[in-house]
Scaffold this active site. Structure first.
Site, PDB file in Angstrom:
ATOM      1  N   PRO A  48      10.890   4.806   7.592  1.00  0.00           N
ATOM      2  CA  PRO A  48      11.578   4.010   8.583  1.00  0.00           C
ATOM      3  C   PRO A  48      10.625   3.318   9.529  1.00  0.00           C
ATOM      4  CG  PRO A  48      12.058   6.361   8.806  1.00  0.00           C
ATOM      5  CD  PRO A  48      10.852   6.202   7.988  1.00  0.00           C
ATOM      6  N   GLU A  49      10.778   2.037   9.601  1.00  0.00           N
ATOM      7  CA  GLU A  49      10.127   1.257  10.643  1.00  0.00           C
ATOM      8  C   GLU A  49      11.223   0.936  11.666  1.00  0.00           C
ATOM      9  OE1 GLU A  49       7.529  -1.822   9.085  1.00  0.00           O
ATOM     10  OE2 GLU A  49       7.479  -0.841   7.139  1.00  0.00           O
TER      11      GLU A  49
ATOM     12  N   HIS B 178      15.670  20.070   1.690  1.00  0.00           N
ATOM     13  CA  HIS B 178      15.027  19.334   2.782  1.00  0.00           C
ATOM     14  C   HIS B 178      15.981  18.927   3.904  1.00  0.00           C
ATOM     15  CE1 HIS B 178      11.580  19.433   0.244  1.00  0.00           C
ATOM     16  NE2 HIS B 178      12.056  18.569  -0.627  1.00  0.00           N
TER      17      HIS B 178
ATOM     18  N   ARG C 283       9.033  15.155   3.394  1.00  0.00           N
ATOM     19  CA  ARG C 283       7.590  15.312   3.680  1.00  0.00           C
ATOM     20  C   ARG C 283       7.319  16.002   5.005  1.00  0.00           C
ATOM     21  NH1 ARG C 283       4.695   9.749   2.128  1.00  0.00           N
ATOM     22  NH2 ARG C 283       2.845  11.040   2.316  1.00  0.00           N
TER      23      ARG C 283
ATOM     24  N   ARG D 107     -10.683  -7.725  19.993  1.00  0.00           N
ATOM     25  CA  ARG D 107     -10.491  -6.835  18.839  1.00  0.00           C
ATOM     26  C   ARG D 107     -11.016  -7.508  17.578  1.00  0.00           C
ATOM     27  NH1 ARG D 107      -6.855  -2.402  20.011  1.00  0.00           N
ATOM     28  NH2 ARG D 107      -7.205  -1.881  17.822  1.00  0.00           N
TER      29      ARG D 107
END
Length: 280
Positions: free
Chosen positions: A2-3, A91, A119, A161
């Site tokens: 999920p973003e 899970h 996970r 950066r």
DNA sequence: CCGACAACCTGTGAGC
DNA sequence: TGCTCACAGGTTGTCG
């Protein structure tokens, strides 16, 4: 998994269904996800009423009147709403049971909020006090869908950066919620090479990038998110934004815009997809 | 401060 | 069929 769009789709499904309901039980089936499960969670939650659900970056904050329950879905987490009595599957690590609404006179319509996470990179934390000052949230960057996310604000954070623009827009300390899929998709829409040094991207290009990120995230939310293998909304429906991906997962296929072959490279141990002709 | 990299964990698909 | 390897939507910690 999920973003930002998938987390927001989850929030949009859960918030109206659970707000103003009362917690009646909590079941934990794993000792820990990324962090140990909160101590005494059932004791803290049972009897309390959910005031609302908000999102900060990829975190969901369940407001129980001053104290908050924080969820992060990690790479493989999902939150589902299910009828009471639905047997747990592999899970399914967390159940929070919510009562029917207080004033309803219909038969019981209790719901389980169930977290599944193969996970176990996800997180569940209890936060007393202001969640914004919690260590996990305090250093987060700009919300990409809010007005303050502008080319100028982004430029200020990118100055100096040298790392690649794709890696920097995935840095949650700069801007939250843009993960591996939406970074590639947004850079394609903005026509920017993912390898470009972040500090050297012009303001005009950053303006296109900011607009592309907003557009991409909004379109993905509208489509119910991207479901590659194991994302589902809280009603169990997969999103369909994966069918609108222009570059992600399309290595070797023709660019939908110019026909050039979509390339796959590695940046910081993550896959990046781009069109070598449209993105320079 | 910045950048590069390993680690956390399970499941899946490709290749042999 | 079964083994091994690479890889998967994220984040944190360590090291130079």
């Amino acid at each position: 998994m999920p973003e930002l769009p998938e987390v927001e789709v989850t929030r949009l499904g859960i918030e109206p269904a659970l707000s103003h309901r009362r917690v009646t039980d909590v079941v934990l089936r794993a000792p820990a996800l990324r962090y140990p499960m909160p101590a005494e969670l059932a004791g803290r939650l049972c009897g309390r009423t959910l005031a609302g659900v908000s999102r900060r970056g990829k975190y969901l904050l369940f407001d129980f009147g001053g104290s908050h329950l924080l969820f992060h879905l990690g790479m493989s987490g999902t939150l589902r709403l299910l009828p009471v009595g639905t047997p747990p599957r592999k899970h399914d690590h967390v159940d929070i049971l919510f009562s029917d609404t207080v004033f309803s006179d219909t038969p019981s319509d209790d719901l389980i909020l169930r977290m599944n996470d193969p996970r176990r990179f996800g997180a569940l934390l209890w936060i007393d006090g202001d969640p914004a000052s919690h260590p996990l949230l305090a250093k987060l960057g700009m919300e990409p869908l809010e007005r303050g996310f502008t080319a100028r604000a982004l430029a200020a954070r990118l100055a100096g950066r040298t790392a690649a623009i794709k890696q920097v827009i995935m840095d949650a300390g700069i801007v939250v919620g843009v993960g591996n899929i939406y970074a590639s998709e947004s850079l394609f829409r903005a026509g920017i090479d993912p390898r470009a040094p972040a500090g050297k991207v012009s303001l005009a290009r950053l303006d296109r990038l900011v607009k592309a990120i907003k557009e991409t995230l909004r379109a993905a939310i509208h489509a119910g998110g991207s479901s590659l293998r194991d994302f589902f909304g809280c009603d169990g429906d997969p999103g369909h934004f994966q069918f609108e991906h222009r570059v992600y997962g399309r290595e070797g296929e023709p660019c939908r815009q110019c026909g050039a072959t979509i390339r796959l490279i590695r940046q910081g141990q993550r896959a990046s997809y781009f069109c070598p002709r449209c993105q320079r």
